[in-house]
Design a protein around this motif. Structure first.
Motif, PDB file in Angstrom:
ATOM      1  N   LEU A 135      -6.784 -25.657 -28.422  1.00 21.56           N
ATOM      2  CA  LEU A 135      -6.790 -24.348 -29.071  1.00 21.56           C
ATOM      3  C   LEU A 135      -6.899 -23.281 -27.989  1.00 21.56           C
ATOM      4  CD1 LEU A 135      -6.854 -22.937 -31.866  1.00 21.56           C
ATOM      5  CD2 LEU A 135      -9.352 -22.978 -31.697  1.00 21.56           C
ATOM      6  N   ALA A 136      -6.217 -22.164 -28.160  1.00 16.53           N
ATOM      7  CA  ALA A 136      -6.254 -21.087 -27.167  1.00 16.53           C
ATOM      8  C   ALA A 136      -7.704 -20.709 -26.861  1.00 16.53           C
ATOM      9  CB  ALA A 136      -5.498 -19.864 -27.677  1.00 16.53           C
ATOM     10  N   GLY A 137      -8.017 -20.620 -25.570  1.00 14.08           N
ATOM     11  CA  GLY A 137      -9.370 -20.292 -25.140  1.00 14.08           C
ATOM     12  C   GLY A 137     -10.229 -21.501 -24.854  1.00 14.08           C
ATOM     13  N   GLN A 138      -9.685 -22.720 -25.176  1.00 12.47           N
ATOM     14  CA  GLN A 138     -10.447 -23.932 -24.939  1.00 12.47           C
ATOM     15  C   GLN A 138      -9.768 -24.843 -23.945  1.00 12.47           C
ATOM     16  OE1 GLN A 138     -11.036 -25.795 -28.737  1.00 12.47           O
ATOM     17  NE2 GLN A 138     -12.383 -24.166 -29.498  1.00 12.47           N
ATOM     18  N   GLN A 139      -8.743 -24.309 -23.202  1.00 19.74           N
ATOM     19  CA  GLN A 139      -8.004 -25.145 -22.274  1.00 19.74           C
ATOM     20  C   GLN A 139      -8.912 -25.648 -21.156  1.00 19.74           C
ATOM     21  OE1 GLN A 139      -7.218 -22.071 -23.346  1.00 19.74           O
ATOM     22  NE2 GLN A 139      -5.066 -21.613 -22.967  1.00 19.74           N
ATOM     23  N   GLN A 140      -8.618 -26.860 -20.722  1.00 17.27           N
ATOM     24  CA  GLN A 140      -9.332 -27.450 -19.604  1.00 17.27           C
ATOM     25  C   GLN A 140      -8.380 -27.630 -18.447  1.00 17.27           C
ATOM     26  OE1 GLN A 140     -11.020 -31.051 -21.055  1.00 17.27           O
ATOM     27  NE2 GLN A 140     -12.427 -30.020 -22.452  1.00 17.27           N
ATOM     28  N   THR A 141      -8.951 -27.835 -17.290  1.00 14.24           N
ATOM     29  CA  THR A 141      -8.112 -28.076 -16.120  1.00 14.24           C
ATOM     30  C   THR A 141      -7.375 -29.379 -16.296  1.00 14.24           C
ATOM     31  OG1 THR A 141      -9.991 -29.131 -15.077  1.00 14.24           O
ATOM     32  CG2 THR A 141      -9.606 -26.825 -14.541  1.00 14.24           C
ATOM     33  N   PRO A 142      -6.180 -29.535 -15.695  1.00 14.59           N
ATOM     34  CA  PRO A 142      -5.440 -30.774 -15.802  1.00 14.59           C
ATOM     35  C   PRO A 142      -6.271 -31.926 -15.269  1.00 14.59           C
ATOM     36  CG  PRO A 142      -4.078 -29.047 -14.852  1.00 14.59           C
ATOM     37  CD  PRO A 142      -5.472 -28.526 -14.912  1.00 14.59           C
TER      38      PRO A 142
END
Length: 526
Positions: free
Chosen positions: A439-446
């Motif tokens: 969800l937008a705003g919850q992205q994590q680093t690859p």
């Protein structure tokens, strides 16, 4: 009596409308109509509902108005010969010019149909052939988008009075108004020059009030409100470098029936098992997503391997944007939406199929298709408001949800919908691609290889500091430079245009002063 905008018919109203239209067809003789149109009327609730929605603001009874529109539409389709219009029966020179084309989508995920007003010259082409050319795209988009809304865009860059073909535009408005019900999402008018203001006042008068509300006058400063940067061509101020070339229609299977409309294939498919698949098993087994016939690591949770790579034994087949995870954002209606662009970078035709671990949540359109070499398509992914807890913000989208895209080479010259689906079911994939959901705003680093301890803390294998959890990955420097250079070039072009305008004004003023001086001399001496 008139209805309410956007209010669909009840089951009984839908039944009555269908029976009324079919009765009128029998009265006038079924031979006067196209059999496929009658069949669509009999079977497709969505198609019948579109007529109901389209006539909500007409003065008569909504059911009667919709039934009359169905009959008039079917008569026109028979007379115009819409069923016989295809890429082989339309003037090929019009495809080469590209004054009308379909490419990319608006912010709502609706396909863009573009009329390039600035490259069209009134009177240069036969009007009947132009009309058939435009109807070709309408019929094609009906098939490709399964009757979904589209957005028409009038690209008025560099347009003048010689380009403003009022007869053709009146035809465009007329077919949407009278024969293609409830089809328009927006009417976008891009960079309309002031000399065309009077013409557009006439055009607006041709439109019903409901359609006038959909007109949006745009330029490079506000087009992002309706088309995002990745779907904007560079000439519109976006990031897409695409230059016109005719893109053949993608032959694909029909979508699932309405009860499961838009679902991606579930984990019950033999090639996708794991989360959301039901059944017993340990907690650990439920967390693992296994893909059949994949020789490398079979766990989707171990995404530290190539995130969007084909199987190790195969070549590059598809290019995915994004290629790591899909980010869902909230739409105005409460849905969560995202898109994935697929491009066939191989030298063969490629069929693709999209599956998910959580079919009860996600809707996918299209969930399968066929791409010619170099062709691309945009796949819409969304979580309906009902699955999104009514848009309350308690989103079901999480990193544990995954998508699998499989790709197979297609050797056959002619591919039907049924043969495409059979091929995707029986042939071993030539490539597979995995995407996570966020969800937008919850992205994590690859995902990265485990960090190594070092003095002063943990560092990545490359020697840099380990990114904090939740931090966004840095943007590609090369892409940043490209965007910066593009903006510099745009600024330079605007500066040169301003300089030439000022120079022209200087010459005009100088000429006027010279003329006035000459008049004064003549008056003085004579």
């Amino acid at each position: 009596m008139p209805g309410k905008e956007g209010e669909p018919p009840s089951p009984q109203q839908l039944k009555d409308l269908r029976e009324s239209a079919l009765a009128k067809i029998r009265e006038q003789g079924e031979d006067n109509f196209v059999a496929e149109d009658i069949q669509r009327l009999s079977k497709s609730d969505h198609y019948v509902t579109r007529f109901w929605l389209h006539v909500f603001d007409l003065p008569g009874d909504q059911g009667d108005e919709a039934a009359n529109m169905i009959i008039e539409t079917f008569k026109w389709r028979k007379e115009f010969g819409t069923n016989g219009i295809n890429v082989n029966t339309v003037n090929s020179a019009l495809f080469e010019k590209g004054n009308v084309y379909s490419h990319n989508r608006d912010k709502d995920g609706k396909k863009l149909l573009v009329f390039s007003v600035g490259t069209h010259e009134k009177g240069k082409d036969n009007m009947n052939e132009l009309k058939r050319f435009f109807v070709y795209y309408l019929e094609r988009l009906e098939r490709e988008e399964n009757g979904d809304l589209i957005t028409i865009m009038f690209d008025c860059r560099n347009a003048g009075l010689k380009n403003m073909d009022m007869e053709f535009i009146q035809f465009i408005i007329g077919v949407f108004k009278d024969y293609y019900p409830d089809m328009l999402n927006y009417i976008l008018v891009f960079e309309m020059p002031w000399v065309l203001n009077a013409a557009w006042k006439v055009i607006k008068a041709w439109l019903p009030a409901a359609a006038v509300k959909k007109i949006k006058f745009l330029n490079k400063s506000n087009i992002s409100e309706y088309v995002d940067d990745d779907n904007k061509r560079e000439c519109w101020g976006g990031n897409d470098p695409w230059e016109y070339t005719f893109e053949p229609e993608i032959v694909k299977a029909q979508p699932p029936p309405p009860a499961v409309n838009g679902h991606a294939d579930s984990a019950d498919d033999p090639e996708l098992r794991g989360q959301g698949g039901g059944g017993g098993g340990s907690s650990e087994s439920r967390k693992t997503v296994t893909f059949a016939e994949v020789k490398s690591s079979t766990s989707m949770d171990s995404l530290s391997s190539s995130i969007a790579s084909v199987s190790p034994s195969g070549p590059e087949i598809l290019k995915l944007i994004p290629n790591h995870e899909v980010i869902f954002e909230a739409a105005a209606n409460g849905d969560l939406i995202s898109r994935v662009q697929l491009t066939n970078i191989s030298d063969k035709k490629v069929a693709f199929k999209i599956k998910t671990t959580s079919p009860e949540k996600y809707r996918v359109r299209p969930s399968s298709g066929l791409l010619s070499p170099g062709a691309e398509t945009s796949v819409s992914l969304y979580v309906p408001t009902a699955a999104n807890n009514g848009g309350s913000g308690n989103s079901p989208v999480a990193g544990k949800d995954k998508f699998l895209i499989t790709a197979v080479y297609v050797e056959e010259m002619e591919v039907t919908n049924s043969s495409l689906q059979e091929l995707l079911k029986t042939k071993k994939p030539d490539g597979h691609y995995r995407l996570r959901c966020q969800l937008a705003g919850q992205q994590q680093t690859p995902p990265q290889s485990p960090p190594h301890p070092a003095a002063g803390g943990w560092v990545t294998p490359g020697g840099g500091n380990l990114a904090q959890p939740g931090a966004l990955p840095a943007q590609d420097p090369a892409k940043q430079i490209t965007i910066l250079l593009k903006k510099v070039n745009e600024l330079t072009a605007k500066t040169e245009h301003l300089e030439s305008t000022l120079a022209m004004q200087f010459y005009i003023v100088a000429a006027l002063l010279g003329f006035i001086f000459l008049i004064l001399i003549m008056v003085w001496f004579y």
